[in-house]
Each structure stands twice: as structure tokens, then as C-alpha cells.
Design a protein around this motif. Sequence first.
Motif, PDB file in Angstrom:
ATOM      1  N   ASN B 323       0.810  -1.219   0.000  1.00 17.06           N
ATOM      2  CA  ASN B 323       0.000   0.000   0.000  1.00 17.06           C
ATOM      3  C   ASN B 323       0.848   1.277   0.000  1.00 17.06           C
ATOM      4  OD1 ASN B 323      -2.305   1.493  -0.075  1.00 17.06           O
ATOM      5  ND2 ASN B 323      -2.861   1.197   2.078  1.00 17.06           N
ATOM      6  N   GLY B 358      -3.830   0.982  -2.198  1.00 14.44           N
ATOM      7  CA  GLY B 358      -4.841   0.062  -1.680  1.00 14.44           C
ATOM      8  C   GLY B 358      -4.230  -1.091  -0.905  1.00 14.44           C
ATOM      9  N   GLN B 372      -4.242  -2.535  -8.814  1.00 13.13           N
ATOM     10  CA  GLN B 372      -3.544  -1.722  -7.801  1.00 13.13           C
ATOM     11  C   GLN B 372      -2.061  -1.599  -8.150  1.00 13.13           C
ATOM     12  OE1 GLN B 372      -4.144  -3.096  -3.800  1.00 13.13           O
ATOM     13  NE2 GLN B 372      -6.320  -2.583  -3.812  1.00 13.13           N
TER      14      GLN B 372
END
Lengths: 301, 672
Positions: B323, B358, B372
Motif C-alpha cells: 500500500n 490500496g 492496484q
Amino acid sequence: MSTGTVFDIQRFCVDDGPGIRTTVFLKGCPLHCVWCHNAEGLSGKVQLYYSAEHCIGCQICQAVCPVQAHRFTDSGHTVDFSRCITCGACVDACPNESLRLAGKLMTAEEVLSEVVKDQPFFESSGGGMTLSGGEPLMQGEFAISLAKLAKERGLHVCIETSGFCNHETMKSIAQYVDLFLFDYKHSSPEAHKRYTGVENKIILENLEFLETLEKPVILRCPIIPDCNDTKEHYGAIAALANRMKNIIEIHIEPYHPFGVSKYTALGLTAMYNSQEMMPKDASEQAAETVRALSGKNVIIS
Amino acid sequence: MYESILSNTLDVLKSLIFPIPAQGGIAGSGLKCGNIEWAREMGRSDNHHYPMGTAYLKMGVRGVAEKAAASAKKTESPEKRELLEGISKVYDEIGNSLARYAEEVYANAGDDQRLLRIADNLKALSQRAPVHFDEALQLVALMWYLRTLSCGGADIGRLDVHLKPYFENDISNGYLTENDVRELLCDFWLLINQKCGGDTLNNVMVGGMNPDGSDAGSRLSVLMLEATQKCAMSEPHINVRVHPNLNPDIYHAMLKVQLMGQGQATAYNDEVVIPGLIKFGIPEKLAYSYTNDGCTEIMLDGYSGIDFAHMDAVGVFELAFNNGNWAPRTYRKPVKYWHKNNAERFYTPEVVPGIPTGRVEDCETFDEFYKQFLRQYEFQTRYKANGLKRREDDRRVNIVTSLLLNGTYDYILDSGKDIQRGGFPVTAYMLFSGSIPTVADCLVSIKKLVYEQKKYTVSQIKEAIRVNFDGYEMMRQEMASMPKFGNDIDEVDLIAADIASHFCQWLDDFRNETGFAIMPALIGWRFLEEAYGVAATPDGRRYTDPIAEHYCATPGKASKGPTAHINSIAKAKDAIARSVGVCAVHITLPSNFGNTEKSLMILDSLVKSAFAQGLNQMNIAIYDAELLKKAQKDPENHKDIIVRVWGYSAQFVGLCKEMQDHVISRVAAKLT
């Protein structure tokens, strides 16, 4: 649809005929040469293959095996090959490639679709497909289908054979083969029988037959210390090559011990288990003798 | 603007110490000036990645001085006048230096005919343009030496094209034989090697197609390759532009050099590169002039410089997997850049953390996770692209470039525009993204183990990575057994191709939005450091295990041989065509490949088939892994081994241990 048992499809083979080739290894051989370095090719059946050096001792194979072929004791992982029913459960469960099945049932089309992946390389190098084994002609019908299919796709086809097959099979496959890599293991019929399990009569007849067809042949001669490394045998190789115009080249193949570990992995015992490479000067001497007597191109491969 | 460059350049030239050549027919080896700082300022803003122009060959150094002085008188712009007058003074002083060098050699020559001839050449060059091949090569060597006084080396470009007229003239009128020329080339090659070796940027390109389809190569190209074969040293890095009409002798000579196994000569595919450049917007004539940069990148010989940024793809994967943050981990080691004498340091991948794309734990499908990852990659690409654009914006306002270098381009002698402020016909910027195949290996491993077989959760994998798979060997083995790029397996190869296509598209989008063109390049040269900069990865790679070079398989993972490896790469054919900076490919063959006519034919087939399938560049090396291991233990007796590093070859025993191990890991199992 023709199917057969294949134990390997190897790409970028540069010693199995001209150019860059893909070699298809068919399982099963009617000969049992004591020096055979391709133990996977001996039996026509699918077999479990266990590489002990890759085993991480996770014991999952033991847990999934329905016939208790795998055991873990203080001395490590042992496989009882006599119990194995080659169901493949342990192979699927194994986290790496420590366990695999030697041999896979494939259709000729499946094999060819793998082979043609390198067609651009075949075309630019004059290469193609080579059938090997085992003895590819033991699965005669399948081998013929493969060779025919390959010819239809415009591939150059070689076959590496002991020549031990019935005459009809040889006749049939010859029409699809561009170059034969034909083994010549021993010149004495008795010794041939002793070391390979079969006599060489049919083999020589098939070789004669290829001459009548004017099919090019490379004579491949395994040279095994204490089995056939004699002047008489070298003389016989040269005499044969001199007699047959279609023998375009002679390959001297000195013994190497790289195949011995495969026997262990299949739960077998190698009959000729010397760990010594044949000395370089001995193989050069063999090649030189044959070269001098035959006047043909002789290479050590 | 140019005062400081000018005064330092004149100081350099006036303080030159002229070595008397102990052997050969080319002077200059060991040339020194009074102060290295003067030389640095002389070469200001020159990154040495592109070749000099050839004005000094065409008109001689005095001719350059005269032309620049005449143009200076014509221009109304004070800035241009300053540049042109500066060039004129510099080139006059180069002429004076050549005259002094000639005198020095005469004074030491006695009746040595070799030295007398060198002195004659230097004297002639101090007065006029070169007429003969040996004069022209002497001038090229000295200009290269002057340019590189403060560094290891600089790009040389299409030397066979530059020197062809002199060569053909001398051969046809019997002034020189081919043997003489080969010897002179060896002298030049040796001079370069005596200065430095390895990551030097010293590249020579030979061959290539002319706009009418004819061959730009000549017998001289063959002799250059033969000189490389004869010298068997790392410098200069030799490259060949291959095309259908390439003289077969040049092609054959290239294969012979490749068969030496030292990771040279690198082949470039004109049939993909040139259309790619034209499509990118490079004028046709200039596209046909392409050469390679100091490493592997494509630029225009005499018509562009090059500047670039580099992005670590595996670093991007790690950020996407966490992330936008680096992976938590319990381990970290310093690493050297590539040479054993480089300092150890902790490497941080060339990407910026902190962009949350994400939580992977929340992705329900592989597609979600892959999107992502692509978001993170696009962000990083745009970040780097913006950085390059800023660099160019600053440059247009502030930059002034070496007068020595500016004066080598004949059109600058007319325009008076600094090469980096609009003087070059093409402004070339490039973004490198290498190691995509290792990322594809990671992605396919996640796809299968997390989303298809559901054997592990993302959290479990993260924990295993945190501790470098310590206690997770079974998981690691399963990951290592997943499909790997380089084995002709669509499932993984097509992921890599898709990432490469996106990368090219984002740079196209950036160009459409900003008007600033950046060439995509599937090149990555920090793979060694990256392996120490990123954590372990879900392809089963432990921390410090190798990462893919350029657009090639992760070292040691292409187990089906070079044809399958090439096929895997060729599946990105469309992205490769768009990667005009080049898609760099290293193919390593084991040493039992042999050294016979058949080996040559196999090499020929690999090059031809790879190019027919759309690759635009290929480098082939042949190594004996056992010999390399022996050399690690006994470097004193293995100084002759040259290996490919990234865009260059270097002495194996000079590499740092980590790079040595990386090179060994490239060698696949021996041929059966």
C-alpha cells in the motif's frame, strides 16, 4: 488419435542432428544396454521419479500417499517404489520438483504443438524435431504419427534409434525421416546380446534397408570401457561405414556417468555404474582409429 | 556565460603533457593536463553518453576555428557570438597543441620511422583536415582523450561510418593495407583500455542501414570487429546494427566476436529500431543514423544527446504490495555498485514510497490486485517523467555545455546554439524500466497461490517476506516452483508483456498531455543493488537473490534454454517496437556450447530468429560457470576473463563479489 508416453521434450538440443532441435523422448526400450544413461527410457510405463537432493522433508507426500510408499525415518525420506501405483498424489502435493512422474501420456498433436514453438529457430538453423527415447520405435505407431505430423508442418525430422524394430515399422517411418541417428553398439552378435539383451541381426537388416532407400545415416557408436573399446570393434565400425554409402558421419560417444543417479531416483540399480568419464585421450584414439580406417567424418559427441 | 569553460579549456590545452607513444601508430595514451579540475570545467554538462560530432574530421581543427569565427561575425545574438568565439579560440588552441605534440615527438624520434610518422601526422593535423585513415584515427583518438581527461570514457558512435572515406581512399591507392588498418585499430583499442575498463561508456557501433536500404558498413566494420577479437579486452564495447543487406562478412565477424563469449558484440535490429524511431517522430534521415549510448540505449549519432531516469520495477511491486510503503523486514545489507573498488552502501530502490494504492489484503480477485499494482506503476512512471521534464525546463534556461564538445557538431558552427539549449536537432530523454520479468514472476505466484489455489493469504506471505522466509521454506519452494518468465509460458510472459505495454502507453499519454516526449526503454541496470534494496519477493526469491536484468528472465530461471527465453521476450513484441530506447536482452549460453562452425550457425540462428520475432537488441554471452568460480578464488590468474555486466563488459575479477555471483547465476544448466 495417436497417443504415446513421452518422458521429456527438450528444446535447444544442438547435438541431436543438424541445427537447433527439439528432441522428444519416448518411453520404453526393448534393449537393456548395461551402460544406458537414460534410465527413464527403459520402462514403457509411467514411473515415480524422486530427486532426494531437492527434498525439504515436509512429509506431505507421506500424508497424501494412498499406499504408504513414502516413509520418513531418522535416516530421512525413503520411497518404496514397489508399492507405488503412480497415482501422482504426492507429485501434486510436493512443494517443489523433488517428486515427479517420469512419463506422460500425450497425443501426437499435443507433442507437436510444443515442438513447433521453436519453428523459427529450426528454419533459421536447419534444425527440426528429433525423436529419441528409450527406443522411439517401440511405440512405433505413435512415432510414425509424430514424424508424419512434423513433416506436414514442414519440419526436418531425425530419429535416434537402436534399429531394433520390425521391418514394417522401419519401412513406414523411413518415409517421414530425413536423417537417421542409428546406434551401432557392438559388432559381435554374442557380445551384443550380452550387453544389450538382444541380438543385432534385425538391427543390421534395418540398417541395410535404409541403405537401399539411400536414407542418410549418422552412425552413433557408444564406446564403453571394457565392453566395446576394442580395435576389432573400431575396425568393424569403419568397415560398415565404408560399405554403406548412406552413412554420412560417425559419432563416437564416450561413456559418461551422468545417468547413474537417474537409476536411484527411479528405485533401480544401474548395471554399469562406473563413475569415471572415459579418458579424453582414449576417446580421441578411438575416433582417430575409426577415422583412419573409414575415411569418413568422425566426431566425438 | 562561457567564460569559465573557455578559460579552463585553454588552461587544459596549454598545460597538456604529451606522452611519447611507446608502441603502435597512435599517440595520446597517458595524455595529462595540469589540473583535473580544469578538465572537469572544460567538460561541463557533458555526460559523455553520446558521441561527438565529426566537424573536426571534415574541416580539421583549424577549419572548425575558422568556421566558428566566421559565423560569430554574422550573428547578432551576443549569446551565440560568445559560444562561437569560444569554440574558435578552443579549436585554434587544439591546433597549437597538436603542433606542440608533433614537436615533442620529433624531438624524441631520432630516426625511429614509427615515431616520425606519428609526428608527421600530428603536424599535419595541426594545420589541416585529415586526409589519410591514420591521420583521421589519430585525431579521433586525441579528441576522445581530451573529452575524457576528467573521466573514464565517452561514447564513440559509428566509427566505421565516420572513417570509411579515409579508409577506402587509402586502400584503393595503396597508402595502407587492411592489415595496417587493423593494427592501427588495435592501437586505438589498446589506448582506450589503458585508460579505463568496464562502465566507461566507450561504445562503437558498426554496420547499419542507409535510408535507401543499402549497407552503411564496409570492410572497415569487419576490421573493427577483428581488432576486437584480436585485442580480447573489454574496451571499446562493440555493437553491430544488423539489417537484411548487411555485408555477410560483417555479420560473420560479429558472430566470431560473440563466440569469444565475452558478452560482445551486441546486435541491434535496424528493422525494428528504425521504424520505431520514425513512428516516435524522429525525422527519417536522423532515425537511420542511430547508434547506442554509453550503455545500451539508442540515440542519434551526432544529432542528439541523451538524458534519462531509471525506475526499479521490483521496488514498484513492493510498494504496491504494501500500500505504498516498503515491506517490513528484519534484514538489510549494504552492497557495492558493481566494481570491487566501489564503496558499500545501503541501496534504496529508485522509486518514491508513500502513494497508497490500496490494501492487497482487501483484494478479492487477482485482477483487483493487478490493477492496484498498475496504479502504483503508473504513478511512479509519471513521477519520473515529470522529473525529466523539469530537468529539460531547467536546462533550457540555465545550461551551458563544453565548448570542446559543441565545436564537434558542424551545424552548431552555423547556428551558434548550445547543443543542450536547442542546438541538437533532437532532444532525447529516456525512462528506463527494467526487471519487469521478476515482477511478472511475483504476480503469477500471487495469482496462483493466493487467488486460484488459495494456499496462502496475503498476510501470511507478508509475514514470510518479513523474515526472509525463515521458517517458511515450504512456502518459498512452492513459490519457486510457480511458472517463471523465460520458459515460453504464456501465463507469466503475457503479464510481463502487459506491464511493458502499459509503461509505453503511460509515456505516450504523458507526451499527449504535456508535449514532452520521453522514449520508453526496457532497460534496468541497478538489478544488483535492487536485489539488496528490496525485500524478499513472492516469486520465492530470498533477499539478495538475483533480480532480472533489463527485459530478461530472472537469472537462473530460464530452464528451457535460449529459444524458450527468446520466445518469452518476443511475446512483448508490440511493446518492444514502442520501446525505442531499446528492449535490452542478455542471453547467456553455457561454455560447452563449443567453438565450432556449428556453434557459429547456432548463434546466427538465435540472432536471426530473435530479430525476426521482433526483438530490437540482443547480447549473447557464453560462460563457464566453473571457471568463473575458480576465478573468484584465484583472481590473479584469471584476469583475462571478460563478462557482460549491464550495458558493457568488464574484467570479471574486477567486479565486486555480489556482481560476480550474479553473473554466475545467469549461466543455465549445461547443454545436454
